[in-house]
Design an enzyme around this catalytic site. Sequence first.
Site, PDB file in Angstrom:
ATOM      1  N   SER A 260       0.861  -1.186   0.000  1.00 24.61           N
ATOM      2  CA  SER A 260       0.000   0.000   0.000  1.00 24.61           C
ATOM      3  C   SER A 260       0.897   1.235   0.000  1.00 24.61           C
ATOM      4  O   SER A 260       2.095   1.147   0.230  1.00 24.61           O
ATOM      5  CB  SER A 260      -0.860   0.000   1.258  1.00 24.61           C
ATOM      6  OG  SER A 260      -0.020   0.072   2.389  1.00 24.61           O
ATOM      7  N   LYS A 261       0.269   2.377  -0.246  1.00 22.83           N
ATOM      8  CA  LYS A 261       1.024   3.633  -0.230  1.00 22.83           C
ATOM      9  C   LYS A 261       1.749   3.813   1.101  1.00 22.83           C
ATOM     10  O   LYS A 261       2.924   4.136   1.158  1.00 22.83           O
ATOM     11  CB  LYS A 261       0.064   4.807  -0.415  1.00 22.83           C
ATOM     12  CG  LYS A 261      -0.210   5.087  -1.867  1.00 22.83           C
ATOM     13  CD  LYS A 261      -0.765   6.497  -2.060  1.00 22.83           C
ATOM     14  CE  LYS A 261      -0.836   6.796  -3.541  1.00 22.83           C
ATOM     15  NZ  LYS A 261      -2.090   6.682  -4.196  1.00 22.83           N
ATOM     16  N   ARG A 262       0.981   3.563   2.168  1.00 23.12           N
ATOM     17  CA  ARG A 262       1.526   3.786   3.506  1.00 23.12           C
ATOM     18  C   ARG A 262       2.705   2.851   3.787  1.00 23.12           C
ATOM     19  O   ARG A 262       3.754   3.268   4.255  1.00 23.12           O
ATOM     20  CB  ARG A 262       0.405   3.557   4.531  1.00 23.12           C
ATOM     21  CG  ARG A 262       0.605   4.221   5.863  1.00 23.12           C
ATOM     22  CD  ARG A 262      -0.662   4.105   6.709  1.00 23.12           C
ATOM     23  NE  ARG A 262      -1.322   2.812   6.517  1.00 23.12           N
ATOM     24  CZ  ARG A 262      -0.968   1.684   7.128  1.00 23.12           C
ATOM     25  NH1 ARG A 262       0.033   1.683   7.971  1.00 23.12           N
ATOM     26  NH2 ARG A 262      -1.606   0.552   6.881  1.00 23.12           N
ATOM     27  N   LYS A 263       2.515   1.579   3.456  1.00 24.04           N
ATOM     28  CA  LYS A 263       3.572   0.590   3.669  1.00 24.04           C
ATOM     29  C   LYS A 263       4.816   0.939   2.877  1.00 24.04           C
ATOM     30  O   LYS A 263       5.934   0.892   3.379  1.00 24.04           O
ATOM     31  CB  LYS A 263       3.074  -0.786   3.203  1.00 24.04           C
ATOM     32  CG  LYS A 263       2.499  -1.603   4.322  1.00 24.04           C
ATOM     33  CD  LYS A 263       3.002  -3.037   4.237  1.00 24.04           C
ATOM     34  CE  LYS A 263       2.682  -3.728   5.541  1.00 24.04           C
ATOM     35  NZ  LYS A 263       1.715  -4.809   5.344  1.00 24.04           N
ATOM     36  N   GLU A 265       5.812   3.763   1.739  1.00 23.69           N
ATOM     37  CA  GLU A 265       6.492   4.928   2.290  1.00 23.69           C
ATOM     38  C   GLU A 265       7.312   4.561   3.510  1.00 23.69           C
ATOM     39  O   GLU A 265       8.460   4.960   3.651  1.00 23.69           O
ATOM     40  CB  GLU A 265       5.482   6.022   2.635  1.00 23.69           C
ATOM     41  CG  GLU A 265       5.326   7.001   1.486  1.00 23.69           C
ATOM     42  CD  GLU A 265       3.989   7.729   1.477  1.00 23.69           C
ATOM     43  OE1 GLU A 265       3.408   7.938   2.564  1.00 23.69           O
ATOM     44  OE2 GLU A 265       3.539   8.082   0.372  1.00 23.69           O
TER      45      GLU A 265
END
Length: 493
Positions: A260-263, A265
């Site tokens: 995911s985007k969060r992961k 990053e």
Amino acid sequence: MSVRVRFAPSPTGFLHIGGLRTALYNYLFARHHGGTFVLRIEDTDQSRYVEDAEADIIRSLEWAGMTIDEGPNTPGEVGPYRQSERKAMYHEYAKQLIENGNAYYAFDSTEEIDVMRERLKASGNPSPKYDSITRQSMKNSLTLPKDEVERRLAAGDEYVVRLKVPRRETVKFEDLIRGIVSFDTSGLDDQVLLKSDGMPTYHLANVVDDHTMKITHVIRGEEWLSSAPKHMLLYQAFGWEAPTMAHLPLIMSPSGGKLSKRKAESEGIPVNTKDYISGNYEPEALINFLAYLGWSPGDDSEIHNMKELCELFTLDRVSKGGAVFNHKKLMWYNEHYIRETSVEDLQPRVKALAEQAGFDTKDDAYLKTVIELLHERVSKVDEFVEMGSFFFEAPKEYDEKALKKWKDDSAAMVKAYQEKVEALSGDDFAAVNLKAALEAVVAEQEVGFGKVMMPVRIATTGQGFGPDLFPALELLGKDEVISRIESALERLS
Ligand code: GLU
């Protein structure tokens, strides 16, 4: 029949690296079969629309080396290529389904649907739906008298169009990657096809477009697999032949789970294609790396450029299981492609980057030598500037880690070297002699090579590592080397 595939992103943000892989697999498949690669912009969800997203998508594909055969900027015969420009068409097709008895107008308000759900829940149905049973007691064109339906439509009452999902049917299709997929319709709502704002849902627009754009193969991410049965029902309802499906494996984060985007990053992995562009990655490296993220040619070869990938790529070698994004591997590819790039081709890029960083790159011959000296050491083009900054500017400070190797006797060693170097003038100030001078100090002082070499490197480059020292000193020139040594002796003694 010639192959036609499409990449169909929604312009809701910057093109994600997973989206780029989907585009790539479509592109490789198209080229492998001499087919057509279509770009379709799925912009029906206005609440999530992002102004610059389409331009970002097109720029990203171009940067990566994928030529769009048909798309908003290069229209073919089946356009327009933005869904927002095809609205009238979806209405026509929705009407066609109503007329052939496979869809209907539904006038129920949100509250009325909630009431139905609550009622069913209270009577023990854990997941109530608007389906083949409940539709019979709701306000729609199947239950209301014909003239009332017409009156409501004429009066502009709000409505949606729903698909008549058949009761307890098993939908089966063959996915080229996953094999036979079968799905029971009893878990399905009567799908909304046209929303009350007149916009089609993803399902209707997607199916109408894939059909009217003559798409032969739908190649997309696994997250769309659960939509495929709904699409199959729609193809059935229209009486159309469905394209062949192929759902690609997920891209996984190194720490597990979907990337995911969060992961991404938190693990230092750039997530948007634009970050790879601005991060100065080699497009060939990213493409080669992404091609292998879920596919392999079946031997242990790893390096293939786009042309070779087009020849090698087949869907039967795409894996079902998720593919882990390994950033180190990407850097390995990047390093490879940097080595493959000629100094001539690197030069203008390094020059631009160095100038951006505020360095004066001196003359072309100077910069060419800098690149030659660093070519085998960098893994990304901006490292020429990072690692080679001392070629353009005397060190302002000395690397902390390197300074740990600056010992009590280091100043004396550097001083001894300086004296030898002072004696070299004109053409004698050359790598071989600079090396011999250092060896002479080593012999006289009766110390190891590193005892002299390391402090000289720190004094002249500010760093504890870097390119071959002696050719680097030769390039810097005598005056510069002496001045750097003097300044280091002052600052470090
Ligand atoms: N618009 C969808 C997306 O954003 C397309 C899915 C599909 O390829 O059918 O990925």
